[in-house]
Write an enzyme that holds these catalytic residues in place. Structure first.
Site, PDB file in Angstrom:
ATOM      1  N   GLU A  91       0.832  -1.202   0.000  1.00  0.00           N
ATOM      2  CA  GLU A  91       0.000   0.000   0.000  1.00  0.00           C
ATOM      3  C   GLU A  91       0.867   1.253   0.000  1.00  0.00           C
ATOM      4  O   GLU A  91       0.359   2.368   0.039  1.00  0.00           O
ATOM      5  CB  GLU A  91      -0.942   0.017   1.201  1.00  0.00           C
ATOM      6  CG  GLU A  91      -0.256   0.075   2.555  1.00  0.00           C
ATOM      7  CD  GLU A  91      -1.236   0.186   3.706  1.00  0.00           C
ATOM      8  OE1 GLU A  91      -1.594   1.327   4.064  1.00  0.00           O
ATOM      9  OE2 GLU A  91      -1.653  -0.857   4.244  1.00  0.00           O
ATOM     10  N   CYS A 123      -3.267  -3.732   4.329  1.00  0.00           N
ATOM     11  CA  CYS A 123      -2.361  -4.813   4.724  1.00  0.00           C
ATOM     12  C   CYS A 123      -2.694  -6.151   4.079  1.00  0.00           C
ATOM     13  O   CYS A 123      -1.926  -7.107   4.210  1.00  0.00           O
ATOM     14  CB  CYS A 123      -2.379  -4.974   6.244  1.00  0.00           C
ATOM     15  SG  CYS A 123      -1.953  -3.468   7.134  1.00  0.00           S
ATOM     16  N   SER A 217     -11.290   0.593  13.482  1.00  0.00           N
ATOM     17  CA  SER A 217     -10.294  -0.318  12.907  1.00  0.00           C
ATOM     18  C   SER A 217     -10.139  -1.579  13.752  1.00  0.00           C
ATOM     19  O   SER A 217     -10.061  -2.700  13.224  1.00  0.00           O
ATOM     20  CB  SER A 217      -8.938   0.393  12.779  1.00  0.00           C
ATOM     21  OG  SER A 217      -8.029  -0.392  12.052  1.00  0.00           O
ATOM     22  N   HIS A 256      -1.925 -11.335  11.408  1.00  0.00           N
ATOM     23  CA  HIS A 256      -1.477  -9.993  11.061  1.00  0.00           C
ATOM     24  C   HIS A 256      -1.446  -9.180  12.350  1.00  0.00           C
ATOM     25  O   HIS A 256      -2.397  -9.207  13.135  1.00  0.00           O
ATOM     26  CB  HIS A 256      -2.431  -9.339  10.065  1.00  0.00           C
ATOM     27  CG  HIS A 256      -2.231  -7.867   9.934  1.00  0.00           C
ATOM     28  ND1 HIS A 256      -1.053  -7.310   9.489  1.00  0.00           N
ATOM     29  CD2 HIS A 256      -3.046  -6.819  10.228  1.00  0.00           C
ATOM     30  CE1 HIS A 256      -1.149  -5.995   9.506  1.00  0.00           C
ATOM     31  NE2 HIS A 256      -2.355  -5.666   9.950  1.00  0.00           N
ATOM     32  N   LYS A 265      -5.779 -10.283  21.984  1.00  0.00           N
ATOM     33  CA  LYS A 265      -7.234 -10.169  22.110  1.00  0.00           C
ATOM     34  C   LYS A 265      -7.933 -10.998  21.031  1.00  0.00           C
ATOM     35  O   LYS A 265      -8.961 -11.634  21.292  1.00  0.00           O
ATOM     36  CB  LYS A 265      -7.653  -8.707  22.016  1.00  0.00           C
ATOM     37  CG  LYS A 265      -7.219  -7.855  23.205  1.00  0.00           C
ATOM     38  CD  LYS A 265      -7.656  -6.411  23.029  1.00  0.00           C
ATOM     39  CE  LYS A 265      -7.215  -5.554  24.216  1.00  0.00           C
ATOM     40  NZ  LYS A 265      -7.623  -4.128  24.050  1.00  0.00           N
ATOM     41  N   SER A 368      -7.333  -3.158   6.190  1.00  0.00           N
ATOM     42  CA  SER A 368      -8.434  -2.220   6.390  1.00  0.00           C
ATOM     43  C   SER A 368      -9.166  -1.943   5.089  1.00  0.00           C
ATOM     44  O   SER A 368      -8.640  -2.108   3.999  1.00  0.00           O
ATOM     45  CB  SER A 368      -7.898  -0.914   6.976  1.00  0.00           C
ATOM     46  OG  SER A 368      -7.454  -1.101   8.298  1.00  0.00           O
TER      47      SER A 368
END
Length: 472
Positions: A91, A123, A217, A256, A265, A368
């Site tokens: 990107e 990503c 996000s 990722h 998490k 994203s």
């Protein structure tokens, strides 16, 4: 690395070799906390980051990809004529029309018959490039066409001054893809989640910096993770006569990593899905999950009591299956498209070939916008087949130790240099000048390609640093 003779029945397409590149300079996150006036532990404990790699204006995405691809060809003795596919996921564009892949063709002077261009979606572009490489091998390999595919991915992750700047990083990965691989992709087990979300995007053509909705996000990442895991399990059951899978089915789970605390998490959420499916023998403290059994998933995003419960249920499993993959993410930061594959490299360093041989690895990729996928790799039962991949991982870990620490002030100055060069022609990198500033140590590793100038027609010119000329 010569390509072995192939039969017409192509199988076990996957990763034969890997190279990882990151800049020689980094900043300590604990020092950046103090420099930014952040509360102690915000970056190091709250985000789980230790260091962040970066570069000044003498490196760009094309030099990154030139370096990592040249290293792959050289270290693994790949004849450029034996490559039939090469694509780049990034990107960090430097041109809105000309692909980074075309710049890499200078490494293949006697072979213009190479498919592939660039893939862009935050990503996720790296993973889509890998998928294209795998598909190209399955679609094209025959007695006539039996060449390698190479997937290259890399980014320079930088943010405007403020609370998100600590989430940067920089690096690139190149993968050699072919049949009969020591890390083979499970066919038919790609679980994909795509939706339209403005959580992180780059609408400003004259800036490297993104517009970021941090809360959205995080939620989008976790929502995509939920969706992909559910779909992966459903597809696995379809392909394997109803046989279920859970976290205990995999030797490792690689994510990722925007920052490592989010990965932990995310792992906890996968543990919660196992709990809901009645497969919790590998979990601990499951009593803490009981109050959330009937809670809609949408109500759990950002819910701290829920996060605490899932972290407690999965903590020991996380340390075993995912923490070994976070070495590069913790110490170099977010490499965007290359992040997931830096995690795979870290795993290959921290887990021995004997431990991984014959096992299965689960991977989750997120970009994203948003785009995500979950898929799995089968590791060869022959531990010796992993020797080349293991050697590359050891080399990458060694280079982490050889980097040069710079001050937050120098890091800030480097980003200012990158701001200055945006959109410029007739430009020579400031970092190459001897008067680039007190305390500036923007050295490079041996064999690194670097930008020498952008000429009056915006054409970029590169040279490769020799071992003797590398900064001490």
């Amino acid at each position: 690395m010569p390509l072995k003779n192939l039969s017409t029945a192509v199988k076990d397409v996957g990763i034969h070799a890997m190279e990882v590149y990151f800049p020689r300079t980094y900043v300590e996150q604990v020092e950046l906390e103090a420099f930014d006036g952040a509360s102690p532990g915000k970056y190091t404990v709250g985000l789980g980051q230790q260091q962040m790699g970066f570069c000044a204006d003498q490196e760009d995405i094309q030099s990154f990809c030139l370096t990592v691809t040249a290293n792959l060809l050289k270290k693994h003795q790949i004849d450029p004529k034996t490559v039939g596919f090469l694509a780049v996921g990034t990107e960090t564009i430097v041109d809105k029309s000309k692909s980074v892949k075309t710049q890499l063709m200078q490494l293949f002077p006697d072979n213009s018959d190479i498919e592939g261009v660039d893939v862009t979606n935050a990503c996720f572009g790296g993973t889509q490039t890998v998928f294209h490489a795998v598909d190209w091998v399955y679609a094209n390999h025959s007695l006539l066409e039996s060449r390698w595919a190479i997937a290259v991915m890399g980014d320079i992750a930088v943010y405007d001054a403020g609370p998100v700047r600590c989430c940067g990083g920089a690096g690139a990965v190149a993968l050699l893809i072919g049949p009969n691989a020591p890390l083979a992709f499970d066919r038919g087990l790609r679980a994909v989640h795509m939706q339209n979300v403005y959580d992180f995007y780059k609408p400003q053509m004259n800036s490297e910096y993104a517009v970021v909705d941090g809360r959205l996000s995080i939620q989008s990442y976790l929502m995509a993770l939920d969706s992909c895991y559910q779909l992966y399990k459903a597809k696995h059951a379809q392909l394997h006569d109803g046989v279920p899978v859970d976290l205990s089915s995999f030797e490792a789970v690689v994510f990722h990593s925007p920052y490592t605390r989010l990965v932990q998490k995310g792992f906890g959420r996968l543990a919660f899905h196992d709990f809901l499916a009645g497969r919790s023998g590998h979990l601990t403290n499951i009593d803490e999950l009981l109050p959330f059994r009937d809670t809609p998933l949408d109500a759990t995003y950002g819910e701290r009591t829920f996060e605490k419960a899932t972290l407690a249920a999965s903590e020991s499993l996380f340390k075993q299956k995912t923490d070994p993959s976070l070495l590069i993410a913790r110490r170099n930061g977010n490499m965007y498209t290359a992040s997931l594959y830096g995690g795979l490299c870290s795993l290959l360093f921290n887990r021995s070939p004997a431990e991984l041989a014959g096992q299965q690895i689960l991977l989750f990729s997120y970009g994203s916008g948003s785009a995500a996928a979950m898929y799995s790799l089968r590791v060869s039962p022959d531990a010796q087949a992993l020797s080349s991949l293991r050697a590359s991982a050891v080399d990458a870990a060694f280079r982490l130790q050889q980097r040069v620490k710079v001050t937050p002030q120098a890091f800030t100055q480097a980003l200012q240099m990158r701001e200055t060069m945006m959109g410029k022609s007739s430009y020579e990198p400031q970092a190459l000048r001897s008067d680039s500033g007190e305390g500036m140590q923007f050295g490079m590793f041996p064999d690194t390609f670097y930008l020498t100038k952008i000429d009056e027609k915006f054409r970029r010119h590169y040279e490769q640093i020799a071992a003797a000329a590398a900064a001490a």
